[in-house]
Design an enzyme around this catalytic site. Structure first.
Site, PDB file in Angstrom:
ATOM      1  N   GLU A   1       0.735  -1.159  -0.125  1.00  0.00           N
ATOM      2  CA  GLU A   1       0.190  -0.062  -0.020  1.00  0.00           C
ATOM      3  C   GLU A   1       0.874   1.206  -0.061  1.00  0.00           C
ATOM      4  O   GLU A   1       1.698   1.312   0.785  1.00  0.00           O
ATOM      5  CB  GLU A   1      -0.924   0.014   1.063  1.00  0.00           C
TER       6      GLU A   1
ATOM      7  N   GLU B   1      -4.210  -6.802   2.225  1.00  0.00           N
ATOM      8  CA  GLU B   1      -2.561  -7.395   2.831  1.00  0.00           C
ATOM      9  C   GLU B   1      -2.693  -8.949   2.489  1.00  0.00           C
ATOM     10  O   GLU B   1      -1.504  -9.614   2.359  1.00  0.00           O
ATOM     11  CB  GLU B   1      -2.760  -7.158   4.474  1.00  0.00           C
TER      12      GLU B   1
ATOM     13  N   ASP C   1       0.571  -5.066  12.891  1.00  0.00           N
ATOM     14  CA  ASP C   1      -0.628  -5.513  13.168  1.00  0.00           C
ATOM     15  C   ASP C   1      -1.600  -5.999  11.835  1.00  0.00           C
ATOM     16  O   ASP C   1      -2.498  -6.797  11.977  1.00  0.00           O
ATOM     17  CB  ASP C   1      -1.657  -4.381  14.049  1.00  0.00           C
TER      18      ASP C   1
ATOM     19  N   HIS D   1      -2.138  -0.721  16.073  1.00  0.00           N
ATOM     20  CA  HIS D   1      -1.064  -0.355  15.220  1.00  0.00           C
ATOM     21  C   HIS D   1       0.254  -0.286  16.174  1.00  0.00           C
ATOM     22  O   HIS D   1       1.241   0.257  15.516  1.00  0.00           O
ATOM     23  CB  HIS D   1      -1.153   1.066  14.943  1.00  0.00           C
TER      24      HIS D   1
END
Ligand SMILES: Cc1ncc(C[n+]2csc(CCOP(=O)(O)OP(=O)(O)O)c2C)c(N)n1
Ligand SMILES: [Mg+2]
Length: 822
Positions: free
Chosen positions: A500, A531, A556, A598
C-alpha cells in the site's frame, strides 16, 4: 504518476447509469461432428480415455478409503482423499487445449485436474522431452519405480509415471511428486504445468494472481488458471485476489509490453456444494456464480457459465478465453458447472442432499454421454471403449501395486539426522539475480535524487573528531534500507516491490522515497488495501520463479495476511519436497504511538511458524546488510522494522554504513557493547532502551553489561551468546513482543539448557506486558523501558544495592498475573 489520473468533479458528479452486459450461461451449442473440424479423432478419443483414467483412479482411492482394499489387495490410507468422481469432464475439457506453459493452481479436490493436465501434457510433449523430464525430476526417483521395461512407448511409460507420481504422493512415499511432503490435497508437478494445490480453500485465489503477475512482468508465455471451488467464492483471498487481478493500472499506467490485463482465468469448479452447505439458495446470494465478474470491472471479467458436463464445451470456453488473454483483455472469470457423485470426503454420508439428485446427475454422467457421442460420430465402438476401460483398469491396478509396495516405494526416513524434510524447510541458496536479462530501470542509479542527497550525508553518527552529529545530517536506518533495496533492483530483473502506498508516496515511512523515479510501474506499484493478496500474490510470483519484496504497512495488519504468511509462504518450499523456492521478503513495520491496533510486535508469532526466517535489525548497518542477505536469498524472510528507529544513524559500526554492498548472515547476533557482569540480549528497537539500562547499571551499580543485538530470531546462532554467558554467568533477554509465548522465552529456555552449569541465575525475559498496547502517553507502562530492566535484574538476577523496584515483579506478582492471564 497517478497525477495523470485526475478525478474530475463534473464527470464524477454527472447523472447517468452503470450498465451491465448479459452474462452468458451455457451458450455452447456445437455438436461432436462439428468439433471434428477442430479436433482429430485420437484427440476426441483421448478425452474419453482421460475422463476414464480419473474416474478409475479415484474409484480405486474410494475403495481403499471405504473398504481398506482395491481389488482385494489391502492397504490402509489414513490421509485425505477428496474425490471428484462426477467432475471429470470439467477437468479434462479444461486441460485439452492447455500447453505446458499454461499453469494450473487448484484446491483440495484436485486429483482430477492434476491427472487431466498431466495427460494433456503427455499428449503434447515429444518423446525426448518427456524422457528428459522423467529422468531429471527428483533425480529420476519416480521413473525408477515405474520403468520396469514393460512399456510399449515413452508416452505409455509417461502415463504410468504420472499416475504413480500422484499416487505415491497421496500415500506419502519418497518417490511421490513432492517426496510425500505434499500429499493428496497438494500434489503437483511443475514440468507439466501443474502448480500447487491448496488445502486452504480459496488459497489459490491470490496465489494464482501472483503467478499471472509473474508472467505479465517477466513476459513469460502461457496463462494461469486458478481452480477454486464454488463455496470458496466467499473466501477473503479469493475476493482480494480478484480485486488485485482487476486493477486498472495494468492498462492505465503500465507501459509498453507490460501493458494489459493479467493472463489469468479464475475458474470456479462449481459443484454446487461446499462440504454440505449450498452456496445457491443457502450460503451465498449470487444465484449464478458468473455474476461475480460483473462487479469487478467494466468487462465483467468476460465472465460466463460453462457446462462442465460437456468436456468440449469447457475446451471451447478455454480456447475463447485464451484469445482474450492473448490480446491483453484479461483476467477472465469462468463458472464451470459440474457435480460430484462422491461425497466431500469418503466419510461423508451425503445427509445434505437427496439421493434422487445424485441419480439425476448420474443419468447425465459425462463419461457415458460423451462415450455415446463418440460411438454415434463413428469415432469409437462399444468394443473400443470397453478395451480402453480394461486398459485403464490394468494401469490403475499396477499403479496401486507399485505405490503400496514398501520395497519399491519406501517412505522418507524422518528420524535420521539432517533428514530430507529438514533439508527442505529452507532452500538456503544465494542467488543475486533470479531473473534473466537487463533490469528495467528508468535512470542511472547515480542520477537518482535521493542517492545524490544521501551522498552529502555522514555515513556514521559520529564525525572524525568523535563528536555526535545531528540525526538529519546522517544516513538513517530508512536510508540504509533504501540503498540496499535500490541496488538489488539494479541487479535482479525479476525483483518487484509492492504494497500500500509504495509508489509516489514513497512507502508509508519513507523507505521507498526515490524508488518511484528509478522504477517503471511493473516493478514498483501500489496494491489495493488487501494485505492477504499482497502476501499471497508474492507467494505465486515466487513459485513461478520471481522474487518479491512486499510491504505490510503495520505489523498488526499481518493478521489480515495470516493465512498467506503462515500457511502459504512458510510451507510451500517443504510441501514441494524442496522443488520450489520462495524468495519473498515481507517488510513489516512495528508501530508505536498509535494504540492497540497499530503498535504490536508480532515477531514471536512469525518465529513460531516453521519455514519463515525472521529478522529484526536495530541499526542502519545491520538493516542494510540483512536486507542484502534477504534479497539475495531464496527463502521467505519476515523483515521486521520499527517505526521508533527509522531515523537512527549508525553509532556502532566503525566507519558507519558502507556505501557499497555487503551482507550480514541471517542468524548471527552482534555484540554492540562488551561487558563482564551481565549479558543482555535484545531484539529490535529495544536495543536503545537496553543500552540506557546498561549505562545506568554501570554508573549507579558498577556493573558492566555485554549487550548483544540478536538481529535475527530465525535462524539463530547461539555461540556468541553462550560465550558471553560463560563470561558473565547471567543473562537478561529483552524485546517489545508481549511476554507470553515470546520467542525470547524459547531462547531463554535454550540458554538454560545449554549453559546450565555456567549460570548463576535463571535467564530472565523482559518483554511488553500481556495487554493490548495502550496510548502513547502511557506506553512506558507497557513496553520494556530501562526501569523494567533494572527491576528484573534486581528481583531475579542480582540484588542491586540500595535499589527499590519501580513495579512489583516478585514471585507472588508473577503468579497473580499468570492466574489472571494478563
Ligand atoms: C480456509 C478453510 N476453511 C474451511 C476448510 C474446510 N473445507 C474443506 S473443503 C470445504 C468445502 C469447499 O467447498 P468448495 O470450495 O465448493 O470446493 P469443493 O469441496 O466443492 O470442491 C471446506 C469448508 C478448509 N479446508 N479451508
Ligand atoms: Mg463446491
Amino acid at each position: 504518476m497517478t497525477k495523470s489520473l485526475m478525478i474530475l468533479p463534473a464527470q464524477t458528479r454527472a447523472r447517468g447509469w452503470v450498465k451491465f452486459q448479459p452474462v452468458p450461461v451455457n451458450r455452447y451449442e456445437r455438436t461432436l461432428p462439428q468439433e471434428m473440424e477442430r479436433f482429430s479423432a485420437p484427440d476426441l478419443q483421448r478425452v474419453h480415455r482421460d475422463m476414464l483414467i480419473i474416474r478409475t483412479f479415484e474409484t480405486m482411492l474410494s475403495n481403499v478409503k471405504l473398504q481398506g482394499n482395491y481389488k482385494g489387495i489391502a492397504y490402509a490410507h489414513r490421509g485425505p482423499a477428496h474425490l471428484s468422481i462426477g467432475q471429470e469432464a470439467a477437468a479434462v475439457g479444461q486441460a485439452l487445449l492447455l500447453g505446458i506453459d499454461d499453469h494450473i493452481y487448484g484446491s483440495h479436490r484436485s486429483h482430477g485436474e492434476v491427472l487431466a493436465k498431466g495427460l494433456s501434457a503427455i499428449a503434447k510433449l515429444d518423446d525426448a522431452a518427456l524422457m528428459e523430464i522423467m529422468k531429471e525430476y527428483s533425480g529420476g526417483l519416480c521413473l525408477r519405480a515405474v520403468d520396469d521395461g514393460s512399456h510399449s512407448s515413452v508416452k505409455d511409460l509417461a502415463v504410468d509415471y504420472l499416475l504413480y507420481g500422484a499416487l505415491a504422493e497421496i500415500f506419502g512415499r519418497e518417490a511421490g511428486f513432492n517426496r510425500g511432503f505434499g500429499g493428496s490435497m497438494h500434489v503437483f508437478f511443475p514440468p507439466f504445468g501443474i502448480y500447487p494445490n491448496n488445502a486452504i480453500v480459496g488459497g489459490s485465489g491470490d496465489i494464482a494472481v501472483g503467478a499471472a503477475l509473474y508472467k505479465q512482468v517477466n513476459r513469460q508465455p502461457g496463462i494461469v488458471i486458478a481452480n477454486i471451488g464454488d463455496a470458496s467464492s466467499a473466501c477473503g483471498p479469493v475476493w482480494e485476489g480478484l480485486c488485485f487481478a482487476t486493477m486498472d493500472q495494468y492498462r492505465t499506467l503500465w507501459q509498453g509490453e507490460h501493458k494489459g490485463g493479467l493472463p489469468l482465468i479464475v475458474n470456479f469448479m462449481n459443484n454446487f456444494y461446499g462440504m454440505g452447505g449450498q452456496p445457491v439458495g443457502e450460503t451465498m446470494g449470487h444465484q449464478v456464480l458468473a455474476r461475480l465478474g460483473a462487479g469487478l470491472n467494466p468487462e465483467q471479467m468476460h465472465a460466463e457459465r460453462v457446462d462442465g458436463y460437456n468436456p468440449l464445451a469447457v475446451a471451447d470456453a478455454i480456447a475463447r478465453k485464451k484469445e482474450i488473454l492473448a490480446g491483453g483483455g484479461g483476467p477472465v472469470l469462468l463458472d464451470t458447472v459440474t457435480y460430484r457423485f462422491s461425497g466431500h470426503s469418503p466419510s461423508d454420508a451425503s445427509s445434505y442432499r437427496e439421493k434422487s439428485e445424485v441419480e439425476m446427475w448420474q443419468d447425465v454422467d459425462s463419461i457415458i454421454t460423451y462415450g455415446r457421442q463418440l460411438i454415434e460420430a463413428g469415432i469409437a465402438t462399444n468394443e473400443s471403449l470397453q478395451c480402453t476401460a480394461e486398459d485403464v483398469e490394468r494401469r490403475v491396478l499396477k499403479t496401486y501395486q507399485r505405490a503400496i509396495d514398501l520395497q519399491l516405494s519406501p517412505r522418507v526416513d524422518l528420524k535420521r539426522t539432517a533428514c530430507l524434510l529438514e533439508q527442505t524447510m529452507f532452500s538456503n541458496e544465494h542467488v543475486e539475480s533470479v531473473g534473466v536479462g537487463k533490469p528495467d530501470v528508468l535512470m542511472c542509479k547515480t542520477d537518482n535524487p535521493r542517492v545524490q542527497q544521501l551522498a552529502k550525508r555522514s555515513r556514521s553518527a559520529i564525525d572524525e573528531r568523535g563528536e555526535r552529529l545531528p540525526k538529519g545530517k546522517c544516513i538513517s536506518l530508512r536510508d540504509a534500507l533504501f540503498e540496499a533495496i535500490l541496488d538489488c533492483f539494479y541487479t535482479d530483473p525479476a525483483l518487484i516491490a509492492y504494497g500500500e502506498e509504495n509508489r509516489d508516496w514513497g512507502g508509508a515511512f519513507g523507505v521507498y522515497r526515490g524508488l518511484t523515479e528509478a522504477l517503471p510501474y511493473h516493478r514498483l506499484f501500489n496494491a489495493p488495501i488487501a494485505e492477504g493478496a499482497i502476501a499471497g500474490t508474492a507467494v505465486g510470483y515466487a513459485l513461478e520463479g520471481g522474487r518479491a519484496l512486499v510491504e505490510l504497512m503495520y505489523c498488526d495488519f499481518m493478521g489480515r495476511a495470516g493465512d498467506q504468511i503462515f500457511n502459504q509462504l512458510a510451507k510451500w518450499q517443504s510441501m514441494s519436497g524442496g522443488l520450489l523456492r520462495m524468495p519473498v521478503v515481507v517488510r513489516v513495520s512495528v508501530g508505536s504511538k498509535y494504540g492497540a491496533q497499530h503498535s504490536q510486535d508480532w515477531s514471536s508469532m512469525c518465529a513460531h511458524i516453521p519455514g519463515l526466517k525472521v529478522v529484526f535489525p536495530a541499526t542502519p548497518y545491520d538493516a542494510k546488510g540483512l536486507m542484502y542477505s534477504a534479497l539475495r536469498g531464496t527463502d521467505p524472510v519476515i523483515f521486521f522494522e520499527s517505526q521508533r528507529i527509522y531515523d537512527m544513524p549508525e553509532e556502532f559500526a566503525a566507519g558507519g554504513v558502507p556505501e557499497g554492498a555487503y551482507e550480514i548472515p541471517i542468524g548471527e547476533p552482534d555484540v554492540k557493547k562488551a561487558g563482564r557482569d551481565l549479558t543482555i540480549l535484545s531484539v529490535g528497537a529495544t536495543l536503545y532502551r537496553v543500552l540506557e539500562a546498561g549505562a545506568e547499571l554501570e554508573s549507579r551499580f558498577g556493573l558492566t553489561c555485554e549487550i548483544i543485538d540478536a538481529r535475527s530470531i530465525v535462524p539463530f546462532f547461539y555461540e556468541k551468546v553462550l560465550d558471553s554467558v560463560a563470561k558473565t554467568r547471567k543473562i537478561l533477554l529483552a524485546s517489545d513482543a508481549c511476554m507470553r509465548g515470546s520467542a525470547l522465552q524459547t531462547m531463554a529456555a535454550q540458554i538454560a539448557l545449554l549453559a546450565f552449569d555456567e549460570l548463576d541465575a535463571p535467564p530472565v525475559v523482559v518483554g511488553a506486558r500481556d495487554w493490548i498496547t495502550p496510548a502513547d502517553e502511557v506506553e512506558d507502562s507497557f513496553f520494556p523501558f530501562p526501569a523494567d530492566i533494572l527491576d528484573a535484574v534486581h528481583e531475579h538476577i542480582l540484588p542491586l544495592k540500595g535499589y527499590t523496584v519501580k513495579r512489583d515483579c516478585s514471585r507472588a506478582e508473577l503468579l497473580r498475573r499468570s492466574a489472571l492471564g494478563v
